[in-house]
Design an enzyme around this catalytic site. Structure first.
Site, PDB file in Angstrom:
ATOM      1  N   SER A  47      37.636  40.949  41.282  1.00 17.43           N
ATOM      2  CA  SER A  47      37.812  42.062  40.348  1.00 17.43           C
ATOM      3  C   SER A  47      36.514  42.488  39.679  1.00 17.43           C
ATOM      4  O   SER A  47      36.253  43.683  39.502  1.00 17.43           O
ATOM      5  CB  SER A  47      38.848  41.683  39.293  1.00 17.43           C
ATOM      6  OG  SER A  47      38.442  40.525  38.570  1.00 17.43           O
TER       7      SER A  47
ATOM      8  N   ARG B  29      38.797  26.901  32.927  1.00 16.20           N
ATOM      9  CA  ARG B  29      39.271  26.288  34.177  1.00 16.20           C
ATOM     10  C   ARG B  29      38.193  25.469  34.881  1.00 16.20           C
ATOM     11  O   ARG B  29      38.302  25.178  36.062  1.00 16.20           O
ATOM     12  CB  ARG B  29      39.810  27.389  35.100  1.00 16.20           C
ATOM     13  CG  ARG B  29      41.014  28.110  34.501  1.00 16.20           C
ATOM     14  CD  ARG B  29      41.581  29.168  35.421  1.00 16.20           C
ATOM     15  NE  ARG B  29      42.801  29.712  34.838  1.00 16.20           N
ATOM     16  CZ  ARG B  29      43.073  31.010  34.751  1.00 16.20           C
ATOM     17  NH1 ARG B  29      42.206  31.903  35.196  1.00 16.20           N
ATOM     18  NH2 ARG B  29      44.199  31.419  34.207  1.00 16.20           N
TER      19      ARG B  29
ATOM     20  N   CYS C 269      49.180  30.115  37.059  1.00 17.15           N
ATOM     21  CA  CYS C 269      48.523  30.711  35.886  1.00 17.15           C
ATOM     22  C   CYS C 269      49.176  32.018  35.433  1.00 17.15           C
ATOM     23  O   CYS C 269      49.148  32.339  34.252  1.00 17.15           O
ATOM     24  CB  CYS C 269      47.036  30.922  36.160  1.00 17.15           C
ATOM     25  SG  CYS C 269      46.664  32.077  37.506  1.00 17.15           S
TER      26      CYS C 269
ATOM     27  N   TYR D  34      40.100  44.990  46.450  1.00 23.60           N
ATOM     28  CA  TYR D  34      40.792  46.075  45.749  1.00 23.60           C
ATOM     29  C   TYR D  34      40.337  47.433  46.269  1.00 23.60           C
ATOM     30  O   TYR D  34      40.974  48.447  45.972  1.00 23.60           O
ATOM     31  CB  TYR D  34      40.531  45.950  44.240  1.00 23.60           C
ATOM     32  CG  TYR D  34      40.937  44.604  43.709  1.00 23.60           C
ATOM     33  CD1 TYR D  34      42.271  44.315  43.427  1.00 23.60           C
ATOM     34  CD2 TYR D  34      39.996  43.584  43.539  1.00 23.60           C
ATOM     35  CE1 TYR D  34      42.654  43.060  42.976  1.00 23.60           C
ATOM     36  CE2 TYR D  34      40.379  42.328  43.084  1.00 23.60           C
ATOM     37  CZ  TYR D  34      41.700  42.069  42.811  1.00 23.60           C
ATOM     38  OH  TYR D  34      42.085  40.824  42.375  1.00 23.60           O
TER      39      TYR D  34
ATOM     40  N   LYS E 230      35.611  32.295  47.208  1.00 23.27           N
ATOM     41  CA  LYS E 230      35.871  33.200  46.095  1.00 23.27           C
ATOM     42  C   LYS E 230      35.006  32.800  44.910  1.00 23.27           C
ATOM     43  O   LYS E 230      35.015  31.622  44.528  1.00 23.27           O
ATOM     44  CB  LYS E 230      37.353  33.131  45.698  1.00 23.27           C
ATOM     45  CG  LYS E 230      37.737  34.043  44.542  1.00 23.27           C
ATOM     46  CD  LYS E 230      39.201  33.876  44.173  1.00 23.27           C
ATOM     47  CE  LYS E 230      39.567  34.806  43.009  1.00 23.27           C
ATOM     48  NZ  LYS E 230      40.967  34.655  42.595  1.00 23.27           N
TER      49      LYS E 230
ATOM     50  N   ARG F 113      42.047  38.833  35.078  1.00 24.68           N
ATOM     51  CA  ARG F 113      42.877  38.209  34.045  1.00 24.68           C
ATOM     52  C   ARG F 113      43.594  39.256  33.204  1.00 24.68           C
ATOM     53  O   ARG F 113      44.686  39.014  32.689  1.00 24.68           O
ATOM     54  CB  ARG F 113      42.032  37.256  33.210  1.00 24.68           C
ATOM     55  CG  ARG F 113      41.634  36.041  34.046  1.00 24.68           C
ATOM     56  CD  ARG F 113      40.626  35.141  33.396  1.00 24.68           C
ATOM     57  NE  ARG F 113      40.274  34.069  34.325  1.00 24.68           N
ATOM     58  CZ  ARG F 113      39.289  33.202  34.130  1.00 24.68           C
ATOM     59  NH1 ARG F 113      38.569  33.273  33.025  1.00 24.68           N
ATOM     60  NH2 ARG F 113      39.032  32.275  35.033  1.00 24.68           N
TER      61      ARG F 113
ATOM     62  N   GLU G 215      34.754  20.428  49.801  1.00 20.91           N
ATOM     63  CA  GLU G 215      36.037  21.078  49.513  1.00 20.91           C
ATOM     64  C   GLU G 215      36.644  21.672  50.791  1.00 20.91           C
ATOM     65  O   GLU G 215      37.845  21.518  51.053  1.00 20.91           O
ATOM     66  CB  GLU G 215      35.850  22.169  48.463  1.00 20.91           C
ATOM     67  CG  GLU G 215      35.659  21.659  47.046  1.00 20.91           C
ATOM     68  CD  GLU G 215      36.961  21.210  46.405  1.00 20.91           C
ATOM     69  OE1 GLU G 215      38.016  21.188  47.069  1.00 20.91           O
ATOM     70  OE2 GLU G 215      36.938  20.867  45.204  1.00 20.91           O
TER      71      GLU G 215
ATOM     72  N   CYS H 265      50.097  29.833  42.738  1.00 23.01           N
ATOM     73  CA  CYS H 265      49.448  29.288  41.550  1.00 23.01           C
ATOM     74  C   CYS H 265      50.411  29.477  40.393  1.00 23.01           C
ATOM     75  O   CYS H 265      51.383  30.236  40.497  1.00 23.01           O
ATOM     76  CB  CYS H 265      48.114  29.996  41.270  1.00 23.01           C
ATOM     77  SG  CYS H 265      47.065  29.132  40.077  1.00 23.01           S
TER      78      CYS H 265
ATOM     79  N   LYS I  74      36.538  27.819  45.551  1.00 25.87           N
ATOM     80  CA  LYS I  74      36.779  28.760  44.459  1.00 25.87           C
ATOM     81  C   LYS I  74      35.992  28.311  43.235  1.00 25.87           C
ATOM     82  O   LYS I  74      36.230  27.223  42.698  1.00 25.87           O
ATOM     83  CB  LYS I  74      38.271  28.836  44.135  1.00 25.87           C
ATOM     84  CG  LYS I  74      38.610  29.820  43.023  1.00 25.87           C
ATOM     85  CD  LYS I  74      40.110  29.868  42.790  1.00 25.87           C
ATOM     86  CE  LYS I  74      40.485  30.822  41.668  1.00 25.87           C
ATOM     87  NZ  LYS I  74      41.938  30.864  41.438  1.00 25.87           N
TER      88      LYS I  74
END
Length: 324
Positions: free
Chosen positions: A274, A217, A122, A313, A248, A205, A233, A120, A195
């Protein structure tokens, strides 16, 4: 089956019996650990909104990846924090970029570890969006060319899997064509197929320094209200020859995980994002929940919903508990 002849509690009486009839299993090898690679030396900066997760320079990242491998975790996924950002995110597809350097270091030190790369723009653009900006929005087709270059640079550096997260239309076909044309037909594509434009991404972020500098987005990520759109999708990415599908976020979208599981036999990945991680950490710090039990129950719910693999995580702490 009727009570009293049938008693469901018979197989719940002991830990041994419960293990014998357990339907869903969570193992360290089911987990993928995200790592944030930062430009520079001797950097290990904890992310305030994600306790226990760090932006770190390559030498520290390799050490943490080694811990993951020793705990039985088979794969990491890489995100980059470059030295410089620009409108086209040039560090993303530079052979000298932060992720390309990180891949080479990991493969030199830990050749058996599977290295997945987030594809990506970003993290590398100064505007924080996932592609080329034209008239205030992301230009889909111009972005495809840069994403293909990024995936190709990751493959040249030694990545085992590339994982496009941008949500541009046609990106899987673009990556597959570029990889195949350059002798990387063996590299699988793990598609962020479904997503959503989710508020659960906030702490990420901070971690990746990728907050959009204008707008949001929602013109390219999915509307959280939509279920049937997810089928389209995923089907598009299957048709374009994705090797893995991903949903996600995971926790608020377990219904979507189950839907995709029932419609596809490709390996399915859940991203325990996150915000999900940070909420659990915050509640545990207040003493409101049993952190370890809730963490494992949360991850197990994703497996039960149909995920084969989980990006989380929590991977290191979960693997330690599972091994013990």
């Amino acid at each position: 089956m009727n009570f009293p002849q049938y008693r469901a509690r018979r197989t719940r009486r002991s830990d041994s019996l419960r293990r014998m009839v357990r339907e869903t299993h969570l193992r360290p090898e089911d987990l993928i650990y995200p790592l944030f690679s930062a430009f520079g030396d001797n950097i290990r900066k904890e992310i305030p909104s994600m306790p226990g997760i760090y932006q770190q320079s390559i030498e520290h990242l390799v050490a943490e990846a080694r811990q993951a491998q020793e705990l039985g975790i088979g794969a990491v996924i890489l995100f980059g924090i470059p030295e410089h950002k620009d409108p086209l995110g040039q560090d993303a597809y530079s052979d000298a970029g932060i992720i390309q350097r990180t891949i080479r270091a990991l493969k030199a030190e830990l050749p058996q570890l599977t290295v997945i790369t987030d594809v990506c723009l970003c993290e590398y653009t100064d505007h924080g969006h996932c592609g080329v900006i034209c008239d205030g929005d992301v230009d889909n087709d111009a972005t495809l060319r840069l994403l293909a270059a990024e995936a190709l640079s990751h493959a040249r550096a030694g990545a085992d899997i590339v994982a496009p997260s941008d949500m541009m239309d046609g990106r899987i076909a673009a990556l597959r064509e570029a990889l195949d044309a350059n002798h990387f037909s063996h590299i699988p594509i793990m598609s962020y197929a479904v997503k959503y434009a989710s508020a659960y991404y906030g702490p990420f972020r901070d971690a990746a320094d990728s907050t959009p500098q204008f707008g949001d987005r929602r013109s390219y990520q999915m509307d959280p209200a939509n279920r049937r759109e997810a089928f389209r999708e995923a089907a598009l990415d299957v048709a374009e020859n994705a090797d893995f599908l991903m949903v996600k976020p995971a926790l608020a979208y377990l219904d979507i995980l189950r839907d995709i599981r029932e419609r596809s036999d490709l390996p399915l990945v859940a991203y325990n994002v996150s915000g999900e991680y940070s909420m659990l950490k915050a509640a545990a710090r207040q003493g409101w929940i049993d952190h370890d039990r809730v963490m494992l129950e949360t991850l197990l719910s994703m497996k039960r919903a149909g995920a084969d693999l989980i990006i989380t995580y929590h991977a290191l702490e979960a693997a330690r508990l599972l091994r013990s």
